[in-house]
Write an enzyme that holds these catalytic residues in place. Structure first.
Site, PDB file in Angstrom:
ATOM      1  N   ASP A 197       5.211  11.021   3.180  1.00 12.00           N
ATOM      2  CA  ASP A 197       5.199  10.058   4.286  1.00 12.00           C
ATOM      3  C   ASP A 197       3.796   9.979   4.880  1.00 12.00           C
ATOM      4  O   ASP A 197       3.516   9.179   5.754  1.00 12.00           O
ATOM      5  CB  ASP A 197       6.256  10.366   5.362  1.00 12.00           C
ATOM      6  N   SER A 244       8.491  18.326   4.795  1.00 16.40           N
ATOM      7  CA  SER A 244       7.218  17.602   4.880  1.00 16.40           C
ATOM      8  C   SER A 244       6.081  18.368   4.214  1.00 16.40           C
ATOM      9  O   SER A 244       6.159  18.685   3.043  1.00 16.40           O
ATOM     10  CB  SER A 244       6.925  17.271   6.340  1.00 16.40           C
TER      11      SER A 244
HETATM   12 MG    MG Z   1       5.585  14.518   5.531  1.00 18.26          MG
END
Ligand code: MG
Length: 480
Positions: A266, A119
């Site tokens: 994301d 991430s």
């Molecule tokens: Mg992420």
């Protein structure tokens, strides 16, 4: 149950530095596996994790993708080898955003989606995130079962003539983009010919975000949009401090909107035409108000660390807000349970459950442009209707092994240490409602830190709350 942690180093006869590993710590954190490559996670663990997932599934196909990290291709290959050895097929989708992986897992009916990503963590981190065919991230229960198989090494072993088959696809992004465009009123956006600056932060969003904007007839300027696992352009977490280049570019070019993503894209953070970085919870409030025009019965879901402005805006629009522990999977689970169509996290996560249950930053960007186009107003004008309450955050260093004892101490001492405690909420960490504002103290699931977040109506009040909370957390940490 346990993973490796480096406890020292030595030089072999060849003079090369080696790490000595010792079994400590849990494999899964808040969201999948996220660890430092070389000291906490290595290829042999990735191989075993692939075997564990293949065993868990028993049959079928896993779609495998990665973000832009330097360790990605190698970890992906080790996972693939493990999965194939159990007789489960592997479909490699290459370097794509996490939401694209989640989307095609559902859209094409794969049995699981596996994303090699850490991430927004620093570049030395690696990790793995799991997705189901319903576009939901794996729940803690599913992760525990995989961890059990991993630890007990009860692997399914396929014979030489029953091994999984490997295949490569290169059209996942095209599929995702086409489906996003079906969700929105492209014509109204196209008619405005917006100027947009996109900053994917050298991450996986580079392969989608600028192209999606261009397909909506936007004039696109992109910065930090060469995928590079060293993250040369900026730190991966998009916030006011890391987005200085984007802010400048938006202002210098007179753009209508700035869009920034984290490493696996994301998350999304928006910048107004005036160069103001907008907190995710304000954007949630703005979009929630629009969603509530369709149905007031469906709750809006957000995490414990979002601003009270979400509740206030939603209430004014006739709706109801539900709070969950931190993590996009927690939001998605609550949305599924309650039939909610929109939810998100203040860090820049937005979920539209009618599309899918994974974070959907790209559709969110389109929704913002759609709202700008339909109202004829700028993003800055629209968001100015959602007030800002001063919020402060702090990170305090704390060894992972000591976190739970320190949190137990704080559960007793913190409510007493804060002035005007009204209510203590323990859905995730220790949340304390105060007469003026709130404070949330929780251990990070991904880093050796305890996080403090607080909010109050004025700067003076929020500084006081932060100072009091920091002093108490520090006292607890020093006590161990
Ligand atoms: Mg992420």
């Amino acid at each position: 149950m346990y993973t490796t942690l480096s406890v020292g180093t030595f030089f072999s006869s060849s003079g090369r530095l080696h790490s000595v590993y010792k079994m400590t710590g849990k494999l899964f954190g808040t969201t999948g596996v996220r660890k430092v490559y070389g000291t906490e996670f290595d290829l042999s663990m990735a191989l075993k994790l692939g075997k564990a997932l293949g065993t868990y599934l028993g049959e079928g196909s896993v779609v495998l993708a990665r973000d832009a990290r330097t360790t990605g291709p190698m970890i992906e290959d080790a996972l693939a080898a493990g999965i194939l050895s159990t007789g489960v097929n592997v479909v490699k989708a290459g370097m794509i955003p996490t939401p694209t992986l989640a989307f095609i897992t559902m859209h094409r009916g794969y049995n699981a989606g596996l994303m090699v990503t850490a991430s927004h963590n620093p570049p030395e981190y690696t990790g793995v995130k799991f997705w189901g065919p319903d576009s939901m991230g794996y729940t803690p229960e599913m992760e525990s079962e995989i961890e059990r198989i991993y630890t007990e090494e009860e692997f399914q072993v396929a014979k030489w003539n029953r091994l999984g088959q490997e295949q490569t696809i290169d059209n996942a992004v095209d599929d995702h983009v086409a489906s996003i465009l079906e969700q929105i009123d492209s014509k109204s956006i196209e008619s405005k010919k917006y100027n947009v600056v996109v900053d994917p932060g050298n991450g996986a969003g580079s392969v989608l975000a600028p192209y999606l904007m261009r397909s909506l007839a936007c004039k696109v300027i992109s910065i930090n949009s060469q995928p590079d696992g060293h993250f040369p352009g900026r730190v991966s977490e998009p916030d006011k401090e890391s987005l200085t280049d984007l802010i400048k570019m938006v202002k210098d070019t007179g753009a209508d909107l700035g869009i920034a993503h984290d490493g696996d894209a994301d998350r999304v953070v928006f910048v107004t035409e005036k160069g103001e970085v907008i907190r995710g919870d304000r954007t949630i409030a703005l979009l929630a108000r629009e969603e509530l025009k369709r149905s007031k019965k469906k709750p809006i879901v957000t995490t414990v660390d979002s601003s009270k402005i979400v509740d206030e805006t939603v209430e004014k629009a006739g709706g109801k807000t539900l709070r969950t522990p931190v993590g996009d999977i927690q939001v998605a689970l609550k949305m599924k349970e309650t039939g909610s169509v929109f939810g998100g996290e203040a860090a820049g996560v937005f979920i539209f459950s009618e599309f899918h249950y994974a974070p959907e930053p790209f559709l969110t960007a389109c929704r913002i442009l759609e709202l700008m186009a339909s109202t004829g107003r700028s993003f800055g004008e629209l968001i100015s209707e959602i007030p800002v309450y001063p919020l402060r955050k702090a990170k305090m260093k704390c060894e992972n092994t000591k976190k739970s004892a320190i949190m137990s101490t704080l559960a007793k001492s913190l409510p007493k240490a804060m002035e005007d405690t009204v209510e203590v909420i323990t859905v995730d960490g220790i949340g304390i409602s105060l007469e003026a504002g709130w404070v949330l103290v929780r251990p990070s699931g991904t880093e050796p830190v305890i996080r403090i977040t607080c909010e109050a109506p004025t700067d003076e009040q929020v500084e006081k709350i932060l100072a009091d909370a920091k002093a108490e957390v520090e006292r607890a940490i020093n006590g161990f």
